[in-house]
Design an enzyme around this catalytic site. Structure first.
Site, PDB file in Angstrom:
ATOM      1  N   HIS A  73       0.810  -1.215   0.000  1.00  0.00           N
ATOM      2  CA  HIS A  73       0.000   0.000   0.000  1.00  0.00           C
ATOM      3  C   HIS A  73       0.847   1.271   0.000  1.00  0.00           C
ATOM      4  CE1 HIS A  73      -4.458   1.052   1.038  1.00  0.00           C
ATOM      5  NE2 HIS A  73      -4.020   1.681  -0.022  1.00  0.00           N
ATOM      6  N   ASP A  96      -9.109  -0.685   4.043  1.00  0.00           N
ATOM      7  CA  ASP A  96      -7.917  -1.335   4.574  1.00  0.00           C
ATOM      8  C   ASP A  96      -8.203  -1.841   5.978  1.00  0.00           C
ATOM      9  OD1 ASP A  96      -5.227  -2.000   5.245  1.00  0.00           O
ATOM     10  OD2 ASP A  96      -4.456  -0.302   4.106  1.00  0.00           O
ATOM     11  N   HIS A  98      -5.787  -1.783   8.024  1.00  0.00           N
ATOM     12  CA  HIS A  98      -4.811  -1.003   8.778  1.00  0.00           C
ATOM     13  C   HIS A  98      -4.942   0.482   8.464  1.00  0.00           C
ATOM     14  CE1 HIS A  98      -3.208  -5.060   7.811  1.00  0.00           C
ATOM     15  NE2 HIS A  98      -2.944  -5.069   9.106  1.00  0.00           N
ATOM     16  N   ASP A 100      -2.279   2.775   8.149  1.00  0.00           N
ATOM     17  CA  ASP A 100      -1.213   3.294   7.278  1.00  0.00           C
ATOM     18  C   ASP A 100      -0.891   4.753   7.588  1.00  0.00           C
ATOM     19  OD1 ASP A 100      -1.217   0.805   6.144  1.00  0.00           O
ATOM     20  OD2 ASP A 100      -2.306   1.381   4.344  1.00  0.00           O
ATOM     21  N   HIS A 113       5.250   0.531   3.992  1.00  0.00           N
ATOM     22  CA  HIS A 113       3.852   0.311   3.585  1.00  0.00           C
ATOM     23  C   HIS A 113       2.869   0.650   4.704  1.00  0.00           C
ATOM     24  CE1 HIS A 113       3.330  -3.500   5.807  1.00  0.00           C
ATOM     25  NE2 HIS A 113       4.552  -3.819   5.403  1.00  0.00           N
ATOM     26  N   ASP A 206      -7.080  -1.994  -0.358  1.00  0.00           N
ATOM     27  CA  ASP A 206      -6.110  -3.006   0.079  1.00  0.00           C
ATOM     28  C   ASP A 206      -6.859  -4.320   0.253  1.00  0.00           C
ATOM     29  OD1 ASP A 206      -4.364  -4.662   1.602  1.00  0.00           O
ATOM     30  OD2 ASP A 206      -3.356  -2.890   2.418  1.00  0.00           O
ATOM     31  N   ASP A 208      -6.253  -6.775   1.909  1.00  0.00           N
ATOM     32  CA  ASP A 208      -6.289  -7.334   3.263  1.00  0.00           C
ATOM     33  C   ASP A 208      -7.475  -6.811   4.081  1.00  0.00           C
ATOM     34  OD1 ASP A 208      -5.592  -4.899   4.580  1.00  0.00           O
ATOM     35  OD2 ASP A 208      -3.475  -5.446   4.736  1.00  0.00           O
ATOM     36  N   GLU A 251      -1.677  -5.100  -2.476  1.00  0.00           N
ATOM     37  CA  GLU A 251      -1.381  -6.173  -1.517  1.00  0.00           C
ATOM     38  C   GLU A 251      -1.843  -7.561  -1.972  1.00  0.00           C
ATOM     39  OE1 GLU A 251       0.566  -6.007   0.976  1.00  0.00           O
ATOM     40  OE2 GLU A 251       0.609  -3.930   1.688  1.00  0.00           O
TER      41      GLU A 251
END
Length: 282
Positions: A73, A96, A98, A100, A113, A206, A208, A251
């Site tokens: 990412h 996402d 996360h 980031d 990332h 993303d 994930d 990702e």
């Protein structure tokens, strides 16, 4: 993917893979005292993101939809910087698990990332990061230009940034409570002006964010993500605004798993792009 997009009546100009330098021991490295932490492979990552910035900006200037395929990412530091350079009022929908939002000073790992939004928001001095000199000449992203969808794994400093900067964030708990339909309505409406109009939108997706049962071939898996239809609905909802002007899909890494798991993740990634580009059930 090319067949899919042309089947949706898009004219595709494939730029192919960008060529990035391999990290070398002789690469310039940041001064730990200046950055207050660690930024792994900073020079090569920064130079690579600069190439992405140039290519995405060129696509925008040519009047094209910019679709960027990652990679991790961190690539969005380049694509989003180019997007807000060309369309300063663009709203960023960041899908996402996360946040980031780290910087070299707050990152537990030093992995770049985990820092793209931290860099774009100016949470650290990018002039101290070799390879990122190009970023100093780009507009800074505003906190009100971001909406998170699907968060479920945040570092403590990232929580602090979201709260103190007032960034709109919808976690998986919000999805559980309200459903993905209402969450996406609220996410999109965040960007509406007083007259109900929307600015251009950029979808940074993303893989994930999707539960690892659906997308196992990715680098930082976290259980409890979107199911198959929720993942698609996000892309469909943004597409249906008619204001989607650019997108990242990142990702997806088939090298991390073998056989069916890799194929499953790649197929889902392509299907999510198709949904964002106009594919519908009926």
């Amino acid at each position: 993917l090319l067949t899919c997009l042309t089947g949706l009546e898009w004219r595709v100009e494939n730029q192919g893979d960008l060529q990035f330098d391999i990290p070398q021991e002789t690469d310039p490295s940041p001064d730990p005292k200046l950055i207050g932490g660690n930024a792994k492979n900073c020079y090569c990552v920064g130079k690579g993101l600069g190439k992405i910035y140039d290519k995405v900006l060129e696509a925008h200037q040519n009047g094209n939809f910019a679709l960027t395929l990652g990679g991790d990412h961190s690539v969005a530091a380049g694509s989003v910087a180019a997007t807000i350079e060309h369309r300063p009022e663009t709203g960023i929908i960041w899908v996402d698990a996360h946040g980031d939002l780290n910087t070299p000073a707050t990152s537990p790992s030093g992995n770049m990332h985990g820092m793209p939004l931290g860099l774009l928001l100016g949470l650290c001095d990018t002039s101290t990061l070799p390879g990122f000199e190009w970023l100093a000449d780009t507009p800074m992203l505003r906190p009100d230009q971001i909406v998170f969808v699907g968060l479920r794994d945040l570092d403590g400093p990232e929580r602090d940034v979201i709260r103190t900067m007032g960034i709109r964030a919808y976690t998986m708990q919000h999805v559980d409570k309200w459903g993905i339909g209402k969450v996406m309505d609220m996410a999109i409406n965040h960007f509406r002006g007083s007259d109900g109009s929307l600015p251009p939108l950029h979808l940074s997706y993303d893989i994930d964010a999707v539960d690892p049962e659906q997308a196992p071939a990715t680098g930082t898996v976290v259980r409890g993500g979107f199911n198959f239809r929720e993942a698609h609905y996000i892309a469909e909802a943004v597409s249906e605004t008619g204001m989607l002007g650019s997108m990242d899909l990142v990702e997806v890494n088939p090298m991390l798993t073998a056989g069916k798991e890799a194929e499953l993740t790649c197929q889902l990634g392509m299907a999510l792009i198709a949904s964002a580009m106009g594919s519908r059930i009926l």
